[in-house]
Motif scaffolding. Sequence first.
Motif, PDB file in Angstrom:
ATOM      1  N   SER A  78      12.061  -8.707 -12.097  1.00  0.00           N
ATOM      2  CA  SER A  78      12.923  -9.767 -12.635  1.00  0.00           C
ATOM      3  C   SER A  78      12.416 -11.067 -12.025  1.00  0.00           C
ATOM      4  CB  SER A  78      14.394  -9.515 -12.266  1.00  0.00           C
ATOM      5  OG  SER A  78      14.640  -9.880 -10.925  1.00  0.00           O
ATOM      6  N   PRO A  79      12.996 -12.206 -12.360  1.00  0.00           N
ATOM      7  CA  PRO A  79      12.502 -13.453 -11.771  1.00  0.00           C
ATOM      8  C   PRO A  79      12.512 -13.474 -10.242  1.00  0.00           C
ATOM      9  CG  PRO A  79      13.857 -13.951 -13.672  1.00  0.00           C
ATOM     10  CD  PRO A  79      13.999 -12.462 -13.419  1.00  0.00           C
ATOM     11  N   THR A  80      13.430 -12.722  -9.616  1.00  0.00           N
ATOM     12  CA  THR A  80      13.532 -12.746  -8.154  1.00  0.00           C
ATOM     13  C   THR A  80      13.228 -11.406  -7.491  1.00  0.00           C
ATOM     14  OG1 THR A  80      15.906 -12.221  -8.203  1.00  0.00           O
ATOM     15  CG2 THR A  80      15.289 -14.564  -8.225  1.00  0.00           C
ATOM     16  N   THR A  81      13.061 -10.359  -8.275  1.00  0.00           N
ATOM     17  CA  THR A  81      12.872  -9.017  -7.729  1.00  0.00           C
ATOM     18  C   THR A  81      11.455  -8.525  -8.020  1.00  0.00           C
ATOM     19  OG1 THR A  81      15.207  -8.544  -8.130  1.00  0.00           O
ATOM     20  CG2 THR A  81      13.784  -6.662  -7.665  1.00  0.00           C
ATOM     21  N   PHE A  82      10.821  -8.024  -6.993  1.00  0.00           N
ATOM     22  CA  PHE A  82       9.450  -7.536  -7.080  1.00  0.00           C
ATOM     23  C   PHE A  82       9.411  -6.100  -6.594  1.00  0.00           C
ATOM     24  CE2 PHE A  82       9.437 -12.045  -6.700  1.00  0.00           C
ATOM     25  CZ  PHE A  82       8.433 -12.478  -7.539  1.00  0.00           C
ATOM     26  N   GLY A  83       8.335  -5.418  -6.902  1.00  0.00           N
ATOM     27  CA  GLY A  83       8.178  -4.046  -6.452  1.00  0.00           C
ATOM     28  C   GLY A  83       6.737  -3.727  -6.172  1.00  0.00           C
ATOM     29  N   VAL A  84       6.553  -2.700  -5.390  1.00  0.00           N
ATOM     30  CA  VAL A  84       5.229  -2.142  -5.133  1.00  0.00           C
ATOM     31  C   VAL A  84       5.346  -0.639  -5.341  1.00  0.00           C
ATOM     32  CG1 VAL A  84       3.445  -1.714  -3.403  1.00  0.00           C
ATOM     33  CG2 VAL A  84       4.587  -3.944  -3.497  1.00  0.00           C
ATOM     34  N   PHE A  85       4.435  -0.098  -6.114  1.00  0.00           N
ATOM     35  CA  PHE A  85       4.318   1.348  -6.261  1.00  0.00           C
ATOM     36  C   PHE A  85       2.935   1.720  -5.770  1.00  0.00           C
ATOM     37  CE2 PHE A  85       2.683   5.036  -8.486  1.00  0.00           C
ATOM     38  CZ  PHE A  85       3.650   5.970  -8.184  1.00  0.00           C
ATOM     39  N   ASP A  86       2.882   2.625  -4.816  1.00  0.00           N
ATOM     40  CA  ASP A  86       1.597   3.122  -4.346  1.00  0.00           C
ATOM     41  C   ASP A  86       1.694   4.625  -4.173  1.00  0.00           C
ATOM     42  OD1 ASP A  86       3.290   2.661  -2.126  1.00  0.00           O
ATOM     43  OD2 ASP A  86       2.010   1.127  -1.323  1.00  0.00           O
ATOM     44  N   ALA A  87       0.552   5.293  -4.373  1.00  0.00           N
ATOM     45  CA  ALA A  87       0.558   6.755  -4.363  1.00  0.00           C
ATOM     46  C   ALA A  87      -0.602   7.288  -3.545  1.00  0.00           C
ATOM     47  CB  ALA A  87       0.504   7.276  -5.795  1.00  0.00           C
ATOM     48  N   PHE A  88      -0.418   8.506  -3.041  1.00  0.00           N
ATOM     49  CA  PHE A  88      -1.316   9.062  -2.034  1.00  0.00           C
ATOM     50  C   PHE A  88      -1.518  10.566  -2.255  1.00  0.00           C
ATOM     51  CE2 PHE A  88       1.692   5.923  -0.564  1.00  0.00           C
ATOM     52  CZ  PHE A  88       0.868   4.898  -0.142  1.00  0.00           C
ATOM     53  N   ALA A  89      -2.567  11.085  -1.671  1.00  0.00           N
ATOM     54  CA  ALA A  89      -2.875  12.502  -1.792  1.00  0.00           C
ATOM     55  C   ALA A  89      -2.102  13.367  -0.790  1.00  0.00           C
ATOM     56  CB  ALA A  89      -4.378  12.726  -1.608  1.00  0.00           C
ATOM     57  N   SER A  90      -1.576  12.766   0.269  1.00  0.00           N
ATOM     58  CA  SER A  90      -0.902  13.569   1.294  1.00  0.00           C
ATOM     59  C   SER A  90       0.141  12.731   2.025  1.00  0.00           C
ATOM     60  CB  SER A  90      -1.926  14.086   2.312  1.00  0.00           C
ATOM     61  OG  SER A  90      -2.437  13.005   3.078  1.00  0.00           O
ATOM     62  N   GLU A  91       0.997  13.410   2.751  1.00  0.00           N
ATOM     63  CA  GLU A  91       1.978  12.725   3.590  1.00  0.00           C
ATOM     64  C   GLU A  91       1.272  11.912   4.678  1.00  0.00           C
ATOM     65  OE1 GLU A  91       5.401  11.210   5.131  1.00  0.00           O
ATOM     66  OE2 GLU A  91       5.129  12.210   3.214  1.00  0.00           O
ATOM     67  N   GLU A  92       0.182  12.438   5.204  1.00  0.00           N
ATOM     68  CA  GLU A  92      -0.575  11.709   6.228  1.00  0.00           C
ATOM     69  C   GLU A  92      -1.107  10.389   5.683  1.00  0.00           C
ATOM     70  OE1 GLU A  92      -1.146  14.987   5.448  1.00  0.00           O
ATOM     71  OE2 GLU A  92      -0.074  15.799   7.179  1.00  0.00           O
ATOM     72  N   ASP A  93      -1.607  10.407   4.452  1.00  0.00           N
ATOM     73  CA  ASP A  93      -2.100   9.179   3.824  1.00  0.00           C
ATOM     74  C   ASP A  93      -0.958   8.200   3.584  1.00  0.00           C
ATOM     75  OD1 ASP A  93      -4.571  10.406   3.857  1.00  0.00           O
ATOM     76  OD2 ASP A  93      -4.660  10.712   1.681  1.00  0.00           O
ATOM     77  N   ARG A  94       0.196   8.723   3.178  1.00  0.00           N
ATOM     78  CA  ARG A  94       1.357   7.862   2.956  1.00  0.00           C
ATOM     79  C   ARG A  94       1.768   7.186   4.256  1.00  0.00           C
ATOM     80  NH1 ARG A  94       6.482  10.108  -0.319  1.00  0.00           N
ATOM     81  NH2 ARG A  94       6.464  11.711   1.299  1.00  0.00           N
ATOM     82  N   GLN A  95       1.792   7.936   5.342  1.00  0.00           N
ATOM     83  CA  GLN A  95       2.162   7.358   6.637  1.00  0.00           C
ATOM     84  C   GLN A  95       1.107   6.369   7.131  1.00  0.00           C
ATOM     85  OE1 GLN A  95       5.191   7.627   8.012  1.00  0.00           O
ATOM     86  NE2 GLN A  95       5.646   8.765   6.134  1.00  0.00           N
ATOM     87  N   ALA A  96      -0.161   6.650   6.852  1.00  0.00           N
ATOM     88  CA  ALA A  96      -1.229   5.722   7.245  1.00  0.00           C
ATOM     89  C   ALA A  96      -1.050   4.381   6.551  1.00  0.00           C
ATOM     90  CB  ALA A  96      -2.596   6.321   6.918  1.00  0.00           C
ATOM     91  N   HIS A  97      -0.583   4.402   5.318  1.00  0.00           N
ATOM     92  CA  HIS A  97      -0.349   3.154   4.583  1.00  0.00           C
ATOM     93  C   HIS A  97       0.713   2.304   5.281  1.00  0.00           C
ATOM     94  CE1 HIS A  97      -0.124   0.358   1.282  1.00  0.00           C
ATOM     95  NE2 HIS A  97       1.157   0.617   1.128  1.00  0.00           N
TER      96      HIS A  97
END
Length: 101
Positions: free
Chosen positions: A46-65
Motif C-alpha cells: 500500500s502507499p505506506t506498507t511494504f513487504g519482503v518475501f525471501d525463501a531458502f533451502a533450509s532452516e539454517e539458511d533462513r537463520q543465516a539470512h
Amino acid sequence: MITHAFFVRLEAKPGKEQAVADFLTAGLEMTNRETTTPIWFALRLSPTTFGVFDAFASEEDRQAHLRGNMAGALMARVDELLASPPSIEPIDVLAMKNQLS
C-alpha cells in the motif's frame, strides 16, 4: 528445494515512504551477496506498507539470512524509517513455481 521462507511486513513512518522504498530497492545488492538467499522480493503493499518475501533451502539458511547484511541494515534503521518494528513471519513453502518467460 526451497522449503523455508520469511514474510516481513514494514509500515513506514509518515513522510518516510519513499525512504523505505529506496532502502528496499538498494537492499537487492546486499541480498545478492547472500549465497544462502536464492529468492528475495521487495514489495509495496500500500502507499505506506511494504513487504519482503525471501525463501531458502533450509532452516539454517533462513537463520543465516537473519544474521546477514540486509537484516542488520534494516534493524539499524527501524527507528528512523518505520512506525513500528517489522513483523517477521517464518513460513513454510508447500509448493513453488519459478519459470521466467
